[in-house]
Motif scaffolding. Structure first.
Motif, PDB file in Angstrom:
ATOM      1  N   LEU A 173       0.835  -1.200   0.000  1.00  0.00           N
ATOM      2  CA  LEU A 173       0.000   0.000   0.000  1.00  0.00           C
ATOM      3  C   LEU A 173       0.875   1.258   0.000  1.00  0.00           C
ATOM      4  O   LEU A 173       0.575   2.246  -0.690  1.00  0.00           O
ATOM      5  CB  LEU A 173      -0.905  -0.011   1.236  1.00  0.00           C
ATOM      6  N   GLY A 174       1.959   1.216   0.743  1.00  0.00           N
ATOM      7  CA  GLY A 174       2.870   2.355   0.817  1.00  0.00           C
ATOM      8  C   GLY A 174       3.439   2.736  -0.545  1.00  0.00           C
ATOM      9  O   GLY A 174       3.631   3.924  -0.834  1.00  0.00           O
ATOM     10  N   TYR A 175       3.684   1.754  -1.414  1.00  0.00           N
ATOM     11  CA  TYR A 175       4.222   2.065  -2.747  1.00  0.00           C
ATOM     12  C   TYR A 175       3.193   2.845  -3.582  1.00  0.00           C
ATOM     13  O   TYR A 175       3.547   3.748  -4.334  1.00  0.00           O
ATOM     14  CB  TYR A 175       4.605   0.775  -3.490  1.00  0.00           C
ATOM     15  N   LEU A 183       0.931   4.807  -2.290  1.00  0.00           N
ATOM     16  CA  LEU A 183       0.913   6.152  -1.706  1.00  0.00           C
ATOM     17  C   LEU A 183       2.115   6.968  -2.180  1.00  0.00           C
ATOM     18  O   LEU A 183       1.998   8.162  -2.460  1.00  0.00           O
ATOM     19  CB  LEU A 183       0.881   6.054  -0.178  1.00  0.00           C
ATOM     20  N   ASN A 184       3.286   6.327  -2.288  1.00  0.00           N
ATOM     21  CA  ASN A 184       4.466   7.014  -2.819  1.00  0.00           C
ATOM     22  C   ASN A 184       4.204   7.535  -4.233  1.00  0.00           C
ATOM     23  O   ASN A 184       4.545   8.682  -4.566  1.00  0.00           O
ATOM     24  CB  ASN A 184       5.655   6.055  -2.895  1.00  0.00           C
ATOM     25  N   GLU A 243       1.966  10.564  -4.134  1.00  0.00           N
ATOM     26  CA  GLU A 243       2.589  11.774  -3.584  1.00  0.00           C
ATOM     27  C   GLU A 243       3.694  12.313  -4.499  1.00  0.00           C
ATOM     28  O   GLU A 243       3.911  13.521  -4.555  1.00  0.00           O
ATOM     29  CB  GLU A 243       3.136  11.495  -2.189  1.00  0.00           C
ATOM     30  N   GLU A 244       4.380  11.435  -5.192  1.00  0.00           N
ATOM     31  CA  GLU A 244       5.420  11.929  -6.117  1.00  0.00           C
ATOM     32  C   GLU A 244       4.786  12.674  -7.284  1.00  0.00           C
ATOM     33  O   GLU A 244       5.375  13.589  -7.845  1.00  0.00           O
ATOM     34  CB  GLU A 244       6.284  10.771  -6.603  1.00  0.00           C
ATOM     35  N   GLY A 248       2.119  15.564  -5.021  1.00  0.00           N
ATOM     36  CA  GLY A 248       2.737  16.338  -3.957  1.00  0.00           C
ATOM     37  C   GLY A 248       2.521  15.748  -2.575  1.00  0.00           C
ATOM     38  O   GLY A 248       1.528  15.049  -2.334  1.00  0.00           O
ATOM     39  N   ALA A 249       3.447  16.044  -1.667  1.00  0.00           N
ATOM     40  CA  ALA A 249       3.346  15.541  -0.291  1.00  0.00           C
ATOM     41  C   ALA A 249       2.088  16.094   0.365  1.00  0.00           C
ATOM     42  O   ALA A 249       1.750  17.265   0.194  1.00  0.00           O
ATOM     43  CB  ALA A 249       4.580  15.942   0.505  1.00  0.00           C
ATOM     44  N   GLY A 250       1.399  15.244   1.092  1.00  0.00           N
ATOM     45  CA  GLY A 250       0.191  15.676   1.799  1.00  0.00           C
ATOM     46  C   GLY A 250      -1.032  15.781   0.911  1.00  0.00           C
ATOM     47  O   GLY A 250      -2.057  16.334   1.327  1.00  0.00           O
ATOM     48  N   VAL A 285      -2.748  13.159  -0.603  1.00  0.00           N
ATOM     49  CA  VAL A 285      -3.669  12.015  -0.620  1.00  0.00           C
ATOM     50  C   VAL A 285      -4.838  12.272   0.325  1.00  0.00           C
ATOM     51  O   VAL A 285      -4.652  12.600   1.499  1.00  0.00           O
ATOM     52  CB  VAL A 285      -2.938  10.711  -0.215  1.00  0.00           C
ATOM     53  N   ARG A 286      -6.048  12.148  -0.210  1.00  0.00           N
ATOM     54  CA  ARG A 286      -7.255  12.322   0.603  1.00  0.00           C
ATOM     55  C   ARG A 286      -8.009  11.013   0.804  1.00  0.00           C
ATOM     56  O   ARG A 286      -8.689  10.835   1.807  1.00  0.00           O
ATOM     57  CB  ARG A 286      -8.188  13.361  -0.042  1.00  0.00           C
ATOM     58  N   GLN A 287      -7.928  10.114  -0.144  1.00  0.00           N
ATOM     59  CA  GLN A 287      -8.608   8.832   0.025  1.00  0.00           C
ATOM     60  C   GLN A 287      -7.939   7.766  -0.839  1.00  0.00           C
ATOM     61  O   GLN A 287      -7.516   8.049  -1.966  1.00  0.00           O
ATOM     62  CB  GLN A 287     -10.084   8.927  -0.365  1.00  0.00           C
ATOM     63  N   VAL A 288      -7.852   6.566  -0.274  1.00  0.00           N
ATOM     64  CA  VAL A 288      -7.384   5.395  -1.031  1.00  0.00           C
ATOM     65  C   VAL A 288      -8.261   4.222  -0.634  1.00  0.00           C
ATOM     66  O   VAL A 288      -8.508   3.999   0.562  1.00  0.00           O
ATOM     67  CB  VAL A 288      -5.906   5.061  -0.723  1.00  0.00           C
ATOM     68  N   ARG A 338       9.889   9.369  -0.169  1.00  0.00           N
ATOM     69  CA  ARG A 338      10.793  10.446  -0.584  1.00  0.00           C
ATOM     70  C   ARG A 338      11.922  10.629   0.425  1.00  0.00           C
ATOM     71  O   ARG A 338      11.644  10.871   1.609  1.00  0.00           O
ATOM     72  CB  ARG A 338      10.030  11.760  -0.653  1.00  0.00           C
ATOM     73  N   LEU A 373       5.247  16.761   7.420  1.00  0.00           N
ATOM     74  CA  LEU A 373       4.231  15.800   7.008  1.00  0.00           C
ATOM     75  C   LEU A 373       4.707  14.366   7.240  1.00  0.00           C
ATOM     76  O   LEU A 373       5.826  14.008   6.854  1.00  0.00           O
ATOM     77  CB  LEU A 373       3.911  15.986   5.519  1.00  0.00           C
ATOM     78  N   THR A 388      -8.249   4.339   3.297  1.00  0.00           N
ATOM     79  CA  THR A 388      -7.716   5.469   4.053  1.00  0.00           C
ATOM     80  C   THR A 388      -8.514   6.709   3.677  1.00  0.00           C
ATOM     81  O   THR A 388      -8.733   6.963   2.495  1.00  0.00           O
ATOM     82  CB  THR A 388      -6.223   5.704   3.697  1.00  0.00           C
TER      83      THR A 388
END
Lengths: 139, 172
Positions: free
Chosen positions: A62-64, A66-67, A70-71, A74-76, A78-81, B60, B70, B109
């Motif tokens: 899941l983290g991949y 999200l990465n 965000e890449e 932009g950082a911050g 993501v609102r829903q997954v 990152r 963050l 999420t």
């Protein structure tokens, strides 16, 4: 520098993990307090008939995703997954996280981008797939 | 919980009990589980844990995180560490144990405000659904979902996560 809104059907830049590292699974097991030895103990895997490669933790997969989001957004952002886990990822697998824009909408003066997302195992199955929403920052 | 669920040909299971040892876990138990509250708890996103998590998932690179920066969005899922019971205890609620092979089913999420390094959050949550199904290959299995709400120091909900766990059942 401002950037333009993405278009529907636009393909998100692919995020790649060239080879899933079993050493990182040990750290993740500690962070999650996940005692399941299939993430770090090869003897257990063999005993269970699960082959000779450690199984990556689902949250890492899941983290991949999200990465990747965000890449791109932009950082911050993501609102829903929402994803469904469908196949295990093993040590040494090459992974590609990607997606496609499905909708661009505006609420309260802010732009939200809906996407389909997935994590593809190179030469194998889709490990997880679903949808995501990011808030679009103009710069 | 570790593996992932691949349960094609799913359908509602015919009424039956499954068992763990001498303790049958029935569909009635499954229904009673819905609404059960977790004890809850608190968690703080310590800078070194943020660094480690970011390193583990190849986030990152950005040096050692400062308080107020963050946190990785995966921290919403990591709030499970503050639900107030262990994984083994959660499995026991569901009439199972780790050796039964529970699998990660689905994840959601929802973020209202991104989580911040150095901040402390309160977690509350509950079981939100429990469904028994049967698959041609998988046999009988239960899908149990839970939701956790994450609130900041002011008591405002800033994020939530809903996760489902698939429990393979041995038919009696």
């Amino acid at each position: 520098m401002n950037r333009s809104l993405p278009n529907v059907d636009e393909v998100l830049p692919v995020w790649v993990n060239e080879s899933v590292d079993p050493e990182r699974m040990k750290t993740m097991a500690a962070l999650l307090d996940d005692s399941n030895p299939i993430h770090f103990d090869l003897m257990t895997l063999k005993k269970l008939g699960m082959g000779d490669r450690q199984v990556n933790q689902g949250p890492s997969n899941l983290g991949y995703i999200l990465n990747m989001l965000e890449e791109w957004a932009g950082a911050g952002s993501v609102r829903q997954v929402r994803v469904r886990f469908s196949s295990n990822v093993h040590a040494g697998d090459c992974l590609q996280a990607g997606g496609t824009v499905t909708r661009v909408r505006q609420e309260d003066g802010r732009h939200f981008i809906d996407c389909n997302v997935h994590l593809q195992i190179d030469g194998g199955d889709v490990a997880l797939a679903g949808t995501a929403t990011v808030i679009w920052k103009e710069h | 919980m570790s593996g992932t669920a691949s349960l094609d040909q799913q359908q509602d299971a015919s009424p039956q009990e499954t068992s763990r040892g001498s303790h049958p876990f029935t569909e009635s138990h499954l229904r009673d589980l819905v609404g059960r509250e977790f004890p809850g708890g608190e968690f703080t996103i310590e800078p070194h844990r943020q660094w480690l998590l970011n390193d583990v998932v190849l986030g990152r690179p950005g040096g050692f995180p400062e308080p107020g920066s963050l946190a990785h969005p995966l921290y919403v899922y990591l709030s499970t560490g503050a639900m107030g019971i262990t994984w083994d205890e959660l499995f026991e609620w569901c009439g199972a144990a780790a050796e039964d092979g529970p699998m990660f089913g689905e994840h959601e999420t929802d973020v209202i405000s991104p989580l911040l390094v150095g901040s402390t959050y309160t977690v509350t949550g509950r079981i939100v659904s429990g469904v028994r199904k049967a698959g041609r290959r998988a046999g009988v299995f239960d899908i149990v979902a839970y939701t956790l709400d994450i609130a900041d120091a002011a008591g405002e909900r800033v994020a939530s996560t809903t996760n489902s766990i698939v429990f393979p059942r041995r038919s009696e």
